[in-house]
Design a protein around this motif. Structure first.
Motif, short mmCIF file in Angstrom:
data_model
loop_
_atom_site.label_atom_id
_atom_site.label_comp_id
_atom_site.label_asym_id
_atom_site.label_seq_id
_atom_site.Cartn_x
_atom_site.Cartn_y
_atom_site.Cartn_z
N ASP A 1 0.85 -1.19 0.00
CA ASP A 1 0.00 0.00 0.00
C ASP A 1 0.89 1.25 0.00
O ASP A 1 0.71 2.15 0.82
CB ASP A 1 -0.91 -0.03 1.24
CG ASP A 1 -2.09 0.92 1.12
OD1 ASP A 1 -2.37 1.37 0.00
OD2 ASP A 1 -2.73 1.20 2.15
N LEU A 2 1.82 1.29 -0.95
CA LEU A 2 2.83 2.35 -0.96
C LEU A 2 2.36 3.60 -1.70
O LEU A 2 3.06 4.11 -2.57
CB LEU A 2 4.13 1.83 -1.59
CG LEU A 2 5.09 1.11 -0.66
CD1 LEU A 2 6.32 0.65 -1.42
CD2 LEU A 2 5.50 2.01 0.50
N HIS A 3 1.19 4.10 -1.38
CA HIS A 3 0.80 5.39 -1.94
C HIS A 3 1.49 6.50 -1.14
O HIS A 3 1.97 6.28 -0.02
CB HIS A 3 -0.72 5.56 -1.94
CG HIS A 3 -1.35 5.49 -0.58
ND1 HIS A 3 -1.24 6.50 0.34
CD2 HIS A 3 -2.11 4.53 0.02
CE1 HIS A 3 -1.91 6.18 1.44
NE2 HIS A 3 -2.43 4.99 1.27
N PRO A 4 1.58 7.71 -1.69
CA PRO A 4 2.33 8.77 -1.03
C PRO A 4 1.85 9.10 0.38
O PRO A 4 2.63 9.61 1.20
CB PRO A 4 2.15 9.98 -1.97
CG PRO A 4 1.93 9.36 -3.31
CD PRO A 4 1.13 8.11 -3.05
N GLY A 5 0.58 8.82 0.68
CA GLY A 5 0.09 9.10 2.02
C GLY A 5 0.70 8.23 3.09
O GLY A 5 0.65 8.55 4.28
N ASN A 6 1.30 7.10 2.69
CA ASN A 6 1.94 6.20 3.65
C ASN A 6 3.46 6.36 3.68
O ASN A 6 4.16 5.51 4.23
CB ASN A 6 1.60 4.74 3.32
CG ASN A 6 0.19 4.38 3.75
OD1 ASN A 6 -0.37 5.02 4.64
ND2 ASN A 6 -0.38 3.36 3.13
N ILE A 7 3.96 7.46 3.08
CA ILE A 7 5.39 7.73 3.06
C ILE A 7 5.62 9.12 3.66
O ILE A 7 5.14 10.12 3.13
CB ILE A 7 5.95 7.68 1.63
CG1 ILE A 7 5.65 6.33 0.97
CG2 ILE A 7 7.46 7.94 1.64
CD1 ILE A 7 6.04 6.26 -0.49
N LEU A 8 6.35 9.17 4.77
CA LEU A 8 6.70 10.42 5.43
C LEU A 8 8.17 10.70 5.22
O LEU A 8 8.99 9.77 5.20
CB LEU A 8 6.39 10.35 6.93
CG LEU A 8 4.97 9.95 7.33
CD1 LEU A 8 4.86 9.85 8.85
CD2 LEU A 8 3.95 10.94 6.78
N VAL A 9 8.52 11.97 5.07
CA VAL A 9 9.91 12.37 4.84
C VAL A 9 10.38 13.22 6.01
O VAL A 9 9.63 14.07 6.52
CB VAL A 9 10.05 13.16 3.53
CG1 VAL A 9 11.52 13.48 3.24
CG2 VAL A 9 9.44 12.39 2.36
N ARG A 10 11.62 13.01 6.43
CA ARG A 10 12.18 13.82 7.51
C ARG A 10 13.71 13.82 7.41
O ARG A 10 14.30 13.07 6.63
CB ARG A 10 11.75 13.26 8.86
CG ARG A 10 12.38 11.91 9.21
CD ARG A 10 11.76 11.35 10.47
NE ARG A 10 12.48 10.19 10.98
CZ ARG A 10 12.01 9.39 11.93
NH1 ARG A 10 10.81 9.64 12.45
NH2 ARG A 10 12.71 8.37 12.35
N ASN A 11 14.34 14.65 8.21
CA ASN A 11 15.79 14.65 8.31
C ASN A 11 16.21 13.53 9.24
O ASN A 11 15.40 13.02 10.03
CB ASN A 11 16.28 16.00 8.82
CG ASN A 11 15.72 17.15 8.02
OD1 ASN A 11 15.71 17.12 6.79
ND2 ASN A 11 15.20 18.16 8.71
#
Length: 404
Positions: free
Chosen positions: A208-218
């Motif tokens: 279920d790798l839609h963009p809503g399940n991917i968070l970006v951080r440092n």
């Protein structure tokens, strides 16, 4: 456009959420376990919603002070069961229609496979098991992060307590004016590497790798946007209830097929599909023409750069599926979920780094997954990967050095 499929669902009443949580706690009052528990969810989906919380008794060996409590909706089991009955009925009706080749789409089997995965997704205990497996698979990665399951509150089918992982949504981060091209490139490469590790090496794929399940951080754990150190970008993958796991035989088939395509051997790929299809020999329609078409398609793809901007993988896979249907070559239904995941990955890759060569990224992982391919991987195809990494990133950063 697939990103539009991700949307927020109206949250469940907090009184219902409280009853679900307290039932999972064995009847204990929520206030006795949680020092804080936000009534407004961080996010709400069709299966569950997530609340921010602080425990009264914090596990000593974990640095995190904040937890994410995932709570399944009260009546979702009955709703999903009803929807699956409808899907089974529709699949049976369509499969019985006099449409040439329709049986080779294996629609009832595809619905059965989807139903199995969807039913498993409804158990948050199952999701906790997936989180622990993913955490083990990527424990040495500096880029890929999965939430950790709270050790002091065992997961149930209804409630899962996991570490709260801050981050900015992938699309929001990518569209931020302060996010540079170099930062996007630095994120795209490990993201694609992680996906191919799931598919080719671990045989456990986030489904279920839609963009809503991917968070970006440092890499300091902060989810602020903008352009930070390109070497410190991390991405957090959440919502691991839906995963793809092939049988050993099907995984081997997939790796062999992928290998043939990676080496530009379209005829070999076609013969593998014929040999290992799900119906007896002699049921294929004009197999010679199927081999010829597959050879032409693979040659066409591998003669160009296999980048997100040059090749639309979703369209290529769709063409393969159409050829399989037209020539009565039955493909395993599990591959459908992989096709969807690869198509979504392609869309993400195109937004972050259109010049990313997917085959070049996949080859070192393929070499690890299939040791007998290692020697063959030093041919012109592997040379292409080596040259690509040297020009685009710098050789020393990447794992193919260990495989050559």
């Amino acid at each position: 456009s697939l990103a539009a499929l991700h949307s927020s669902v109206a949250p469940e009443a907090f009184a219902t959420t409280r009853r679900t949580v307290e039932a999972s706690l064995g009847g204990a009052a929520m206030a006795d376990v949680f020092l804080e528990f936000d009534q407004d969810p961080l996010g709400s989906g069709c299966v569950a919603q997530v609340h921010r919380a602080v425990l009264r008794n914090q596990p000593q060996h974990l640095e995190t002070q904040v937890w994410a409590v995932k709570v399944k909706r009260a009546h979702v089991d009955a709703v999903v069961a009803r929807d699956l009955r409808v899907m089974h009925s529709l699949a049976a009706i369509v499969a019985a229609l006099p449409i040439p080749g329709i049986q080779y789409l294996a629609l009832p089997a595809a619905v059965d496979s989807f139903a199995e995965h969807m039913t498993a997704q409804l158990s948050l205990r199952h999701e906790a098991d997936n989180l622990q497996r993913f955490g083990k698979n990527f424990e040495h990665s500096s880029h890929v992060v999965f939430p950790a399951v709270c050790p002091s509150i065992p997961p149930t089918d209804q409630v899962l307590v996991e570490t709260y992982e801050p981050g900015q949504g992938l699309l929001e981060w990518a569209q931020c004016p302060d996010t540079s091209v170099e930062s996007k490139k630095a994120l795209a490469l490990p993201m694609v590497e992680a996906f191919f590790q799931m598919v080719l090496e671990d045989n456990l794929v986030h489904g279920d790798l839609h963009p809503g399940n991917i968070l970006v951080r440092n890499d300091d754990g902060k989810g602020s946007g903008g352009d930070k150190s390109s070497h410190g970008v991390q991405f957090v993958l959440v919502d691991t209830g839906l995963c793809v796991e092939l049988s050993p035989a099907d995984q081997r088939n997939f790796i062999d097929l992928f290998t043939a395509v990676a080496k530009g051997k379209g005829r070999e790929a076609a013969l593998l599909m014929l040999e290992r299809s799900k119906q007896p020999r002699g049921h294929h329609k004009n197999p010679e023409m199927f081999v010829e078409k597959m050879s032409r398609l693979v040659n066409q793809v591998t003669e160009t750069k296999f980048t997100c901007s040059d090749v639309k993988i979703g369209e290529v896979l769709q063409e393969v599926m159409n050829m399989a249907r037209n020539h009565h070559v039955m493909v395993d239904s599990q591959f459908a979920t992989l096709v969807i995941s690869i198509t979504i990955l392609e869309g993400i890759g195109r937004q972050l780094f259109p010049d990313l060569d997917l085959f070049a990224v996949a080859l070192p992982i393929l070499a690890r997954a299939r040791k007998e391919y290692t020697e063959a991987a030093t041919d012109v195809v592997m040379d292409r990967a080596r040259e690509y990494f040297s020009n685009m990133f710098g050789v020393s950063r990447f794992t193919y050095d260990k495989c050559s």
